[in-house]
Design a protein around this motif. Sequence first.
Motif, PDB file in Angstrom:
ATOM      1  N   VAL A   1      78.934  49.502  55.152  1.00 29.14           N
ATOM      2  CA  VAL A   1      77.727  49.194  54.374  1.00 29.14           C
ATOM      3  C   VAL A   1      76.976  50.482  54.043  1.00 29.14           C
ATOM      4  O   VAL A   1      76.532  50.679  52.910  1.00 29.14           O
TER       5      VAL A   1
ATOM      6  N   LEU B   1      84.478  45.293  50.481  1.00 28.97           N
ATOM      7  CA  LEU B   1      83.193  44.699  50.112  1.00 28.97           C
ATOM      8  C   LEU B   1      83.209  44.403  48.623  1.00 28.97           C
ATOM      9  O   LEU B   1      83.606  45.256  47.830  1.00 28.97           O
ATOM     10  N   HIS B   2      82.814  43.201  48.252  1.00 25.96           N
ATOM     11  CA  HIS B   2      82.752  42.843  46.825  1.00 25.96           C
ATOM     12  C   HIS B   2      81.308  42.923  46.356  1.00 25.96           C
ATOM     13  O   HIS B   2      80.398  42.525  47.077  1.00 25.96           O
ATOM     14  N   SER B   3      81.148  43.405  45.152  1.00 18.93           N
ATOM     15  CA  SER B   3      79.799  43.385  44.582  1.00 18.93           C
ATOM     16  C   SER B   3      79.894  43.297  43.065  1.00 18.93           C
ATOM     17  O   SER B   3      80.982  43.431  42.493  1.00 18.93           O
ATOM     18  N   PHE B   4      78.763  43.055  42.437  1.00 22.65           N
ATOM     19  CA  PHE B   4      78.720  42.939  40.978  1.00 22.65           C
ATOM     20  C   PHE B   4      77.755  43.964  40.417  1.00 22.65           C
ATOM     21  O   PHE B   4      76.835  44.412  41.090  1.00 22.65           O
TER      22      PHE B   4
ATOM     23  N   SER C   1      75.851  44.965  36.509  1.00 17.28           N
ATOM     24  CA  SER C   1      75.678  44.646  35.105  1.00 17.28           C
ATOM     25  C   SER C   1      76.477  45.647  34.279  1.00 17.28           C
ATOM     26  O   SER C   1      76.528  46.825  34.637  1.00 17.28           O
TER      27      SER C   1
ATOM     28  N   GLU D   1      77.347  40.491  56.174  1.00 17.57           N
ATOM     29  CA  GLU D   1      77.083  41.694  55.367  1.00 17.57           C
ATOM     30  C   GLU D   1      77.757  41.578  54.005  1.00 17.57           C
ATOM     31  O   GLU D   1      77.177  41.943  52.988  1.00 17.57           O
ATOM     32  N   ARG D   2      78.996  41.067  54.003  1.00 15.35           N
ATOM     33  CA  ARG D   2      79.725  40.904  52.734  1.00 15.35           C
ATOM     34  C   ARG D   2      78.969  39.932  51.833  1.00 15.35           C
ATOM     35  O   ARG D   2      78.794  40.170  50.634  1.00 15.35           O
TER      36      ARG D   2
ATOM     37  N   LEU E   1      75.725  41.499  50.352  1.00 13.97           N
ATOM     38  CA  LEU E   1      75.987  42.406  49.226  1.00 13.97           C
ATOM     39  C   LEU E   1      76.366  41.640  47.966  1.00 13.97           C
ATOM     40  O   LEU E   1      75.884  41.922  46.872  1.00 13.97           O
ATOM     41  N   LEU E   2      77.248  40.652  48.168  1.00  7.15           N
ATOM     42  CA  LEU E   2      77.730  39.852  47.043  1.00  7.15           C
ATOM     43  C   LEU E   2      76.572  39.120  46.368  1.00  7.15           C
ATOM     44  O   LEU E   2      76.415  39.157  45.147  1.00  7.15           O
TER      45      LEU E   2
ATOM     46  N   LEU F   1      73.228  39.664  46.667  1.00  9.03           N
ATOM     47  CA  LEU F   1      72.209  40.553  46.103  1.00  9.03           C
ATOM     48  C   LEU F   1      72.645  41.131  44.764  1.00  9.03           C
ATOM     49  O   LEU F   1      71.880  41.145  43.808  1.00  9.03           O
ATOM     50  N   SER F   2      73.904  41.593  44.722  1.00  7.31           N
ATOM     51  CA  SER F   2      74.370  42.223  43.478  1.00  7.31           C
ATOM     52  C   SER F   2      74.489  41.192  42.359  1.00  7.31           C
ATOM     53  O   SER F   2      74.175  41.477  41.205  1.00  7.31           O
ATOM     54  N   PHE F   3      74.920  39.968  42.714  1.00  3.12           N
ATOM     55  CA  PHE F   3      75.041  38.921  41.680  1.00  3.12           C
ATOM     56  C   PHE F   3      73.658  38.544  41.160  1.00  3.12           C
ATOM     57  O   PHE F   3      73.463  38.356  39.959  1.00  3.12           O
TER      58      PHE F   3
ATOM     59  N   MET G   1      72.456  41.093  38.802  1.00  5.85           N
ATOM     60  CA  MET G   1      73.131  40.993  37.510  1.00  5.85           C
ATOM     61  C   MET G   1      72.506  39.866  36.667  1.00  5.85           C
ATOM     62  O   MET G   1      72.271  40.029  35.474  1.00  5.85           O
ATOM     63  N   LEU G   2      72.216  38.739  37.321  1.00  4.22           N
ATOM     64  CA  LEU G   2      71.566  37.629  36.610  1.00  4.22           C
ATOM     65  C   LEU G   2      70.188  38.054  36.115  1.00  4.22           C
ATOM     66  O   LEU G   2      69.775  37.685  35.022  1.00  4.22           O
TER      67      LEU G   2
ATOM     68  N   ASP H   1      69.251  41.063  35.278  1.00  4.40           N
ATOM     69  CA  ASP H   1      69.433  41.892  34.079  1.00  4.40           C
ATOM     70  C   ASP H   1      69.652  41.027  32.853  1.00  4.40           C
ATOM     71  O   ASP H   1      69.159  41.318  31.766  1.00  4.40           O
ATOM     72  N   GLU H   2      70.435  39.957  33.038  1.00  4.39           N
ATOM     73  CA  GLU H   2      70.722  39.062  31.903  1.00  4.39           C
ATOM     74  C   GLU H   2      69.466  38.333  31.448  1.00  4.39           C
ATOM     75  O   GLU H   2      69.247  38.141  30.271  1.00  4.39           O
TER      76      GLU H   2
ATOM     77  N   ILE I   1      80.100  31.582  45.197  1.00  5.12           N
ATOM     78  CA  ILE I   1      78.743  31.848  44.707  1.00  5.12           C
ATOM     79  C   ILE I   1      78.242  30.609  43.968  1.00  5.12           C
ATOM     80  O   ILE I   1      78.952  30.066  43.114  1.00  5.12           O
ATOM     81  N   ARG I   2      77.068  30.159  44.337  1.00  9.00           N
ATOM     82  CA  ARG I   2      76.443  29.023  43.631  1.00  9.00           C
ATOM     83  C   ARG I   2      75.060  29.459  43.180  1.00  9.00           C
ATOM     84  O   ARG I   2      74.438  30.324  43.801  1.00  9.00           O
ATOM     85  N   VAL I   3      74.604  28.845  42.103  1.00 10.93           N
ATOM     86  CA  VAL I   3      73.260  29.166  41.618  1.00 10.93           C
ATOM     87  C   VAL I   3      72.473  27.863  41.508  1.00 10.93           C
ATOM     88  O   VAL I   3      72.996  26.852  41.022  1.00 10.93           O
TER      89      VAL I   3
END
Lengths: 121, 207
Positions: A56, A107-110, A112, B52-53, B56-57, B59-61, B64-65, B67-68, B129-131
Amino acid sequence: MFKKYLKDQRGISMISVIAAFVILMMGILMTAGAITTAARVSGEALQMQKDTDAAVAAYYQETGDCSSDKVTITIRQKKSPAEGLAQFEGAQETYIYTSPMGKTFSLHSFRSVNHVEEAEE
Amino acid sequence: MAYAKKKTLRNEKGDAMVLVLCAMMLFGALCASVLFAASLAQGNAVQAAVGERLKLLTLSFSEMLEDELLEKGEMHQEDMRSLMRQMVLEEGVTGVSESVNASDVPKPMELSCQLDGKEAMEYLEGYDIRVKVYWEGKRSEIRQKLMVASIDGIGEEQAYDGILLYVDVIGEKEEESYRIRSEYKVTIKQSEQSGECEWVYQLGGKY
């Protein structure tokens, strides 16, 4: 006095002593095996915890192997999937951290797409 | 009879075996407790790694949303801003058509995610991932504005001006989950020339 003890036939036979000793040895060996296994498992758990923290930290410091793929993200309404949907491009990043012990942690992340393009510029 | 019973009770044959078996049971209990403690430590380490995974997943998603949704410019039919607008309007109409005493508790609208045509869980090796989206606002006021708008025939969307939109992103793997909520304030601007409404989302906070 000694005659009395020599004539005494009470006590445990040799077979019983050997049987008890074998059973006791089995118990001791089992305990030793369990303690060794437990120590190994605890050590692995501790190492995994350290690797997770290090992965991390390395992710945020951007010091590691990272592969990025452009993906089309489709978001639909669960209630009526055909009616509402949003589609946009994003970057899916897989970050791979290799620990000093040689174990890999992904670790996967996204991100923009705009951010990726800005960073490339 | 009584004598025979007394004799049996006084019989000491097999004492040693009972002692050995008791010692074995003690060893067994010791082994079980040591192994249990070790497996618990390993379980916690695995759980922390998955947590932790997921963090990260998610938070980053969510970023991204964000930003959209915060993107400025023309709204397209298949973008996030348009989908949110459509969902609020659909849910709003349902809410208004309910009886006056209908509960004001917002109903979350669930969204599913696909990545390159595959379900998120399939694409992300077991991580899903669900929204969930819901909005909050003074519904009685919105109902009133909508009634006025339906009489005038204009400004229906304006009734939703000032609502708060909540977007929950939930990352899941088996029994582990991580959730992050973003709050957006919605401002609706109507163009004087074309009469079209523009929905502007403003990030209020993340928690």
